[in-house]
Design an enzyme around this catalytic site. Structure first.
Site, PDB file in Angstrom:
ATOM      1  N   ALA A   1       9.571  -2.139 -35.619  1.00 52.04           N
ATOM      2  CA  ALA A   1       9.760  -1.924 -36.519  1.00 52.04           C
ATOM      3  C   ALA A   1       9.031  -2.789 -37.129  1.00 52.04           C
ATOM      4  CB  ALA A   1      11.043  -3.431 -36.352  1.00 52.04           C
TER       5      ALA A   1
ATOM      6  N   HIS B   1       4.414 -12.655 -41.951  1.00 47.93           N
ATOM      7  CA  HIS B   1       3.292 -12.087 -40.846  1.00 47.93           C
ATOM      8  C   HIS B   1       2.739 -11.482 -40.684  1.00 47.93           C
ATOM      9  CE1 HIS B   1       6.938 -11.915 -38.088  1.00 47.93           C
ATOM     10  NE2 HIS B   1       7.937 -11.530 -39.541  1.00 47.93           N
TER      11      HIS B   1
ATOM     12  N   ASP C   1       9.227 -11.403 -45.477  1.00 49.59           N
ATOM     13  CA  ASP C   1       9.220 -10.572 -44.220  1.00 49.59           C
ATOM     14  C   ASP C   1       8.168  -9.972 -44.311  1.00 49.59           C
ATOM     15  OD1 ASP C   1       9.918 -10.435 -41.785  1.00 49.59           O
ATOM     16  OD2 ASP C   1      11.988  -9.360 -41.401  1.00 49.59           O
TER      17      ASP C   1
ATOM     18  N   ARG D   1      -0.515 -11.188 -39.150  1.00 51.36           N
ATOM     19  CA  ARG D   1      -1.477 -11.118 -37.763  1.00 51.36           C
ATOM     20  C   ARG D   1      -2.077 -11.429 -37.315  1.00 51.36           C
ATOM     21  NH1 ARG D   1       3.698  -8.930 -36.580  1.00 51.36           N
ATOM     22  NH2 ARG D   1       4.017  -7.316 -37.884  1.00 51.36           N
TER      23      ARG D   1
ATOM     24  N   ASN E   1       4.904 -14.368 -34.090  1.00 53.08           N
ATOM     25  CA  ASN E   1       4.689 -13.870 -33.331  1.00 53.08           C
ATOM     26  C   ASN E   1       3.931 -12.745 -32.734  1.00 53.08           C
ATOM     27  OD1 ASN E   1       5.421 -12.489 -35.256  1.00 53.08           O
ATOM     28  ND2 ASN E   1       6.880 -10.972 -34.531  1.00 53.08           N
TER      29      ASN E   1
ATOM     30  N   HIS F   1      15.832 -13.870 -42.991  1.00 53.07           N
ATOM     31  CA  HIS F   1      16.380 -12.749 -43.678  1.00 53.07           C
ATOM     32  C   HIS F   1      17.839 -12.034 -43.420  1.00 53.07           C
ATOM     33  CE1 HIS F   1      15.381 -11.737 -39.258  1.00 53.07           C
ATOM     34  NE2 HIS F   1      14.123 -12.444 -39.126  1.00 53.07           N
TER      35      HIS F   1
ATOM     36  N   HIS G   1       2.709  -3.151 -39.730  1.00 49.54           N
ATOM     37  CA  HIS G   1       1.980  -2.580 -38.546  1.00 49.54           C
ATOM     38  C   HIS G   1       1.186  -1.645 -39.073  1.00 49.54           C
ATOM     39  CE1 HIS G   1       4.742  -4.584 -36.100  1.00 49.54           C
ATOM     40  NE2 HIS G   1       5.717  -3.990 -37.032  1.00 49.54           N
TER      41      HIS G   1
ATOM     42  N   HIS H   1       8.777 -16.897 -45.296  1.00 48.64           N
ATOM     43  CA  HIS H   1       8.775 -15.731 -43.709  1.00 48.64           C
ATOM     44  C   HIS H   1       7.679 -14.388 -43.983  1.00 48.64           C
ATOM     45  CE1 HIS H   1      11.227 -14.438 -40.377  1.00 48.64           C
ATOM     46  NE2 HIS H   1      10.558 -13.126 -40.567  1.00 48.64           N
TER      47      HIS H   1
ATOM     48  N   LYS I   1      10.047 -21.569 -33.594  1.00 47.80           N
ATOM     49  CA  LYS I   1      10.857 -20.537 -34.439  1.00 47.80           C
ATOM     50  C   LYS I   1      11.850 -19.846 -33.153  1.00 47.80           C
ATOM     51  CE  LYS I   1      11.746 -16.498 -36.133  1.00 47.80           C
ATOM     52  NZ  LYS I   1      12.080 -15.464 -37.278  1.00 47.80           N
TER      53      LYS I   1
ATOM     54  N   HIS J   1      16.001 -16.042 -35.430  1.00 47.06           N
ATOM     55  CA  HIS J   1      16.267 -14.841 -35.809  1.00 47.06           C
ATOM     56  C   HIS J   1      17.840 -14.691 -35.383  1.00 47.06           C
ATOM     57  CE1 HIS J   1      15.117 -10.675 -35.868  1.00 47.06           C
ATOM     58  NE2 HIS J   1      16.168 -10.621 -35.242  1.00 47.06           N
TER      59      HIS J   1
HETATM   60  C1  NCD Z   1       8.574  -8.246 -37.257  1.00 42.39           C
HETATM   61  C2  NCD Z   1       7.790  -8.370 -37.204  1.00 42.39           C
HETATM   62  O1  NCD Z   1       7.233  -6.925 -37.281  1.00 42.39           O
HETATM   63  O2  NCD Z   1       6.704  -8.857 -36.569  1.00 42.39           O
HETATM   64  N1  NCD Z   1       9.601  -7.023 -37.396  1.00 42.39           N
HETATM   65  C3  NCD Z   1      10.721  -6.817 -38.625  1.00 42.39           C
HETATM   66  O3  NCD Z   1      11.543  -6.262 -38.477  1.00 42.39           O
HETATM   67  N2  NCD Z   1      10.765  -7.526 -39.284  1.00 42.39           N
HETATM   68  C4  NCD Z   1       9.817  -9.156 -36.725  1.00 42.39           C
HETATM   69  C5  NCD Z   1      10.756 -10.300 -37.559  1.00 42.39           C
HETATM   70  O4  NCD Z   1      11.030 -10.738 -38.329  1.00 42.39           O
HETATM   71  O5  NCD Z   1      11.872  -9.619 -37.414  1.00 42.39           O
HETATM   72 ZN    ZN Z   2       9.793 -10.904 -39.722  1.00 41.09          ZN
END
Ligand code: NCD
Ligand code: ZN
Length: 349
Positions: A268, A19, A252, A21, A45, A178, A256, A17, A103, A140
């Site tokens: 988040a 991200h 996860d 970007r 996402n 998660h 950001h 899992h 997902k 999720h």
């Molecule tokens: C994730 C994100 O920023 O894409 N944020 C997070 O707090 N985990 C999205 C997610 O997995 O919920």
């Molecule tokens: Zn995530």
């Protein structure tokens, strides 16, 4: 696993899992995941979610192009389910191995989930097909009803939604991503099913909700699902220390920009890729469970996803490692999890 003195060699892990970007963030962050992990499930996402085969192929190329050419990292793509997802597209994507799974984001439950699902009944036809073709469903697992206390949304999701889905589609492979609660741990352990697994992040193993409010508010511990009470943190730690085969690594990592983290409406997500694996090692060591490190990091995931176990290995040594303070991206910065802190383990190069 061979463990002698303060050096451990295990099969190279995968991260189920992640991200990454896109654009300039992708270019800077992908190397951290590729350094520790052979494969990673790439969350779809993006600002414009990955909802079809062409987008997934293009995004995968972008990821590979962001790496040094000698890197053997293998990004595994996931389709973001919407009410408009076409059965033909999803089926084709799975058969052609463009997608390894799909997902389910409940509508508006987290970052970029506005195209998510308001009512799971609307996608029963999709789930039915996924069950038939053995395509894994990643979830999720939080109710998005804001009248439900945020700390209860995972437990309520299990009760109100997941249990119904599992009854209706008993052979659908589901990954509850998660997991953050004792409720989720017990639910998965009691099911003890080849059709249900959970991933666990390093931050949910290392912290609980109190840590978010020590010395003022800590935006860098804000993620979704939100950190829970200590008893839930302890349940997660126990689950990995028991060597349960139903759980595996999913960091996860969710970068950001700092300006978005400390914004009025702070985003988040925790960017843990530079140290996620080293954090897991520390937690297993603290739990006196290093014998299960390899199964959690490198075996349970591929077995569940029906993929081969990696051939490469990774070696870590008990030598202090200082997490970088920040990474610069143009005029912006991204601050990693445990920024500037010292960890006990480092990777042997
Ligand atoms: C994730 C994100 O920023 O894409 N944020 C997070 O707090 N985990 C999205 C997610 O997995 O919920
Ligand atoms: Zn995530």
């Amino acid at each position: 696993m061979s463990e002698y003195l303060k050096k451990i060699t295990i099969i190279k892990p995968d991260d189920w899992h992640v991200h990454l970007r896109d654009n300039e963030i992708l270019k800077k962050v992908s190397q951290y995941t590729a350094k520790f992990y052979k494969r990673a499930i790439i969350m779809p996402n993006l600002n414009k979610p990955i909802t079809n085969c062409l987008e997934a192929i293009t995004y995968r190329h972008e990821i590979l192009n962001s790496m040094e050419s000698n890197n053997k990292f293998d990004p595994l793509m996931i389709c973001y389910l919407t009410n408009e997802t076409s059965l033909e597209e999803l089926n084709l994507g799975f058969i052609k191995k463009i997608f390894v799974g799909a997902k389910l984001y409940p509508y508006s439950c987290t970052t970029n989930s506005k195209k998510g699902i308001k009512n799971v009944k609307n996608i029963y036809h999709i789930l039915e097909m996924m069950e038939k073709i053995k395509m894994p469903l990643l979830i999720h697992g939080e109710e998005n009803d804001t009248s439900i206390d945020i700390y209860d949304r995972e437990a309520k999701f299990i009760e109100n939604t997941l249990e119904i889905l599992r009854k209706k589609f008993p052979e659908l492979k589901i990954i509850l991503e998660h997991v953050t609660t004792q409720d989720a741990v017990s639910y998965i352990e009691e099911a003890n099913s080849p059709y249900l697994a959970g991933t666990i992040t390093p931050h949910h193993l290392m912290f609980n909700r109190n840590n978010m409010f020590i010395n003022g508010i800590q935006p860098y511990l804000y993620c979704l699902p939100i950190l829970k009470r200590k008893k839930h943190q302890m349940a997660l730690r126990k689950a990995i220390a028991n060597g349960s085969k139903n759980f595996f690594l999913g960091s996860d990592t969710a970068p950001h920009f700092h300006r978005n983290k400390i914004n009025f409406f702070g985003y988040a997500g925790i960017f843990n890729a530079p140290c996620s694996f080293l954090c897991y090692v520390s937690v297993f060591e603290e739990m006196k469970a290093l014998k299960y490190l390899q199964s959690f990091c490198s075996e349970n995931g591929p077995k569940f996803y029906n993929m081969p176990i990696n051939k490469d290995t990774i070696t870590i040594v008990k030598k202090p490692y200082k997490v970088m303070k920040k990474i610069k991206i143009g005029d912006n910065i991204i601050v990693p999890f445990l920024s500037g802190k010292k960890l006990d383990w480092s990777i042997e190069i």
